[in-house]
Design a protein around this motif. Structure first.
Motif: not given
Length: 337
Positions: A66-68, A98-99, A158-160, A303-305
Motif C-alpha cells: 500500500q505504501w508503494n 515516514s515511509a 518522519n517526526r510524527s 519507531t515509525e521512522a
C-alpha cells in the motif's frame, strides 16, 4: 496562475459513512461530499482534482504494497500537479508519512498527509478544517517535503507519531519543532523546513518485502522467548529500550540474542520508549553492552521512522555495513544527533 493540487483519497475515517456494521468507506461518495464544501471552491483555494483508491484502504491494513501504491500514484502524477494531499486513516498515518519521506527521492513539492478523527458526514467533524488547511499548505508551496497536518499543526512526516486515540489533536512531533501552526494565519517555522536537494531528479524507490520486527523491552521480559525469531530471515529489528538506551541485565540474557542477530546479518536499531529525548548508547553500562553486541543508535527517531528507514535502506540493496552507517545518519530530517 492557480496552483493545482492532487488529492489522493486512500481511505480512512474522513470519508466513512454509517452502516449497519459501523462506520465504513463508501465507494464514490467522497468526491461529491467534498465538492459540496464551499471553501474548497473559493477563489483563494488552489484548483484540485481527486483520485480515489479502489479498493479504499483501512489504515490498519496498510503495509508495504500500500505504501508503494501511494508512492506510485504520486510519481505518476508528479509533473501534472504542484502538490499533493494524501487522505489517510489515522492509525498508521505516521508510518505512511515516514515511509513516503524515504521513498520519494529528490522531492521538491509538498506532500501533505491528513485525515480526521470524526467522519466528514458527522457534526463536529474535524475533517473539514484538516482538508482545507492541508490543501492550502500544499498550494502555498512553502514546504517541499512529506508532512502530516492535523489539528492545527504541521509536522515533518518522519517526526510524527500518533499521540491520542480520540482527541482532535491526535499527532505530536516529540523531538522536532512544528513546521507550521494554523491559527488566524498559517505561520511557518521557516528555519525548520527541509531544503530540497539541488538538481536532484525526482524518482520513487519502492520498498521491497523485507522482514522487519519491533521488540519493546519491559520489566520482567523473558528474552529467551524471542530468540527463535532471530534468524537469518529477520533483516532488521527496532529495539525499544528504556530511557537513553538502557536494557535490563537479567543475567545478560539479551546480549547473546543481539549478538546472534548481528551474526545473522540483522540490523538492530535502538530507539527509546520515551517520546522525548534521544538514545545515547554508552551513557550507562546497561546500554554500552548493546554497542558491543553490534547494535546501532536510532538517536531520537520515532519507531515509525526507524521501521520505514530500515525498509528503505534494505530496498536500496546496500550492504549490512552501509546500512549500519546510514541508520545513524540524518537522511530526510528524521533524526538529530
Amino acid at each position: 496562475m492557480k496552483k493545482r493540487i492532487c488529492i489522493l483519497y486512500t481511505g480512512g475515517t474522513i470519508g466513512m459513512v454509517p452502516t449497519e456494521n459501523g462506520y465504513a468507506p463508501k465507494k464514490g461518495y467522497f468526491y461529491d461530499a467534498i465538492a459540496a464544501i464551499p471553501d474548497l471552491n473559493s477563489h483563494d483555494m488552489p484548483e484540485w482534482d481527486m483520485i480515489e483508491f479502489d479498493p479504499l484502504l483501512d489504515s490498519s491494513n496498510i503495509a508495504v504494497e500500500q505504501w508503494n501504491q501511494i508512492g506510485r500514484a504520486i510519481r505518476d502524477n508528479y509533473e501534472a500537479y504542484d502538490g499533493f494531499v494524501v487522505l489517510h486513516g489515522t492509525d498508521t498515518m505516521a508510518y505512511t508519512a515516514s515511509a513516503l519521506s524515504f521513498m520519494l527521492e529528490g522531492l521538491s513539492k509538498p506532500v501533505i498527509l491528513t485525515g480526521s478523527q470524526i467522519p466528514l458526514c458527522k457534526l463536529r467533524s474535524d475533517a473539514r478544517d484538516n482538508l482545507i488547511t492541508s490543501t492550502l499548505i500544499a498550494g502555498a508551496g512553502n514546504v517541499k517535503e512529506v508532512c502530516l497536518y492535523f489539528g492545527g499543526k504541521l509536522i515533518r512526516g518522519n517526526r510524527s507519531t500518533k499521540s491520542s486515540a480520540d482527541g482532535l489533536i491526535a499527532f505530536d512531533s516529540p523531538n522536532y519543532h512544528f513546521l507550521a501552526e494554523a491559527g488566524i494565519d498559517i505561520r511557518y517555522n521557516v528555519a525548520s523546513l527541509l531544503t530540497p536537494p539541488l538538481n536532484a531528479d525526482f524518482h520513487l524507490t519502492e520498498f521491497k518485502q523485507i522482514s522487519i520486527g519491533v521488540l519493546k523491552v519491559f520489566p520482567g521480559i523473558q528474552f529467551s522467548l524471542f530468540e527463535s525469531i532471530m534468524t537469518e530471515s529477520l533483516k532488521g529489528i527496532v529495539l525499544e529500550t528504556f530511557g537513553a538506551g538502557n536494557i535490563p541485565s537479567y543475567d545478560d540474557a539479551l546480549l547473546p540474542i543481539i549478538r546472534k542477530a548481528f551474526e545473522n546479518g540483522t540490523i538492530v536499531t535502538v530507539c527509546s520508549q520515551c517520546q522525548s529525548g534521544t538514545v545515547t548508547l554508552g551513557a550507562y553500562a546497561t546500554s554500552s553492552a548493546l554497542t558491543k553486541a553490534g547494535a546501532v543508535s536510532g538517536y531520537n527517531m520515532t519507531t515509525e521512522a526507524a521501521v520505514a528507514k530500515l525498509y528503505y535502506l534494505f530496498s536500496l540493496g546496500l550492504s549490512r555495513d552501509e546500512i549500519k552507517v546510514k541508520m545513524e545518519q540524518d537522511l530526510r530530517g528524521e533524526l538529530t544527533k
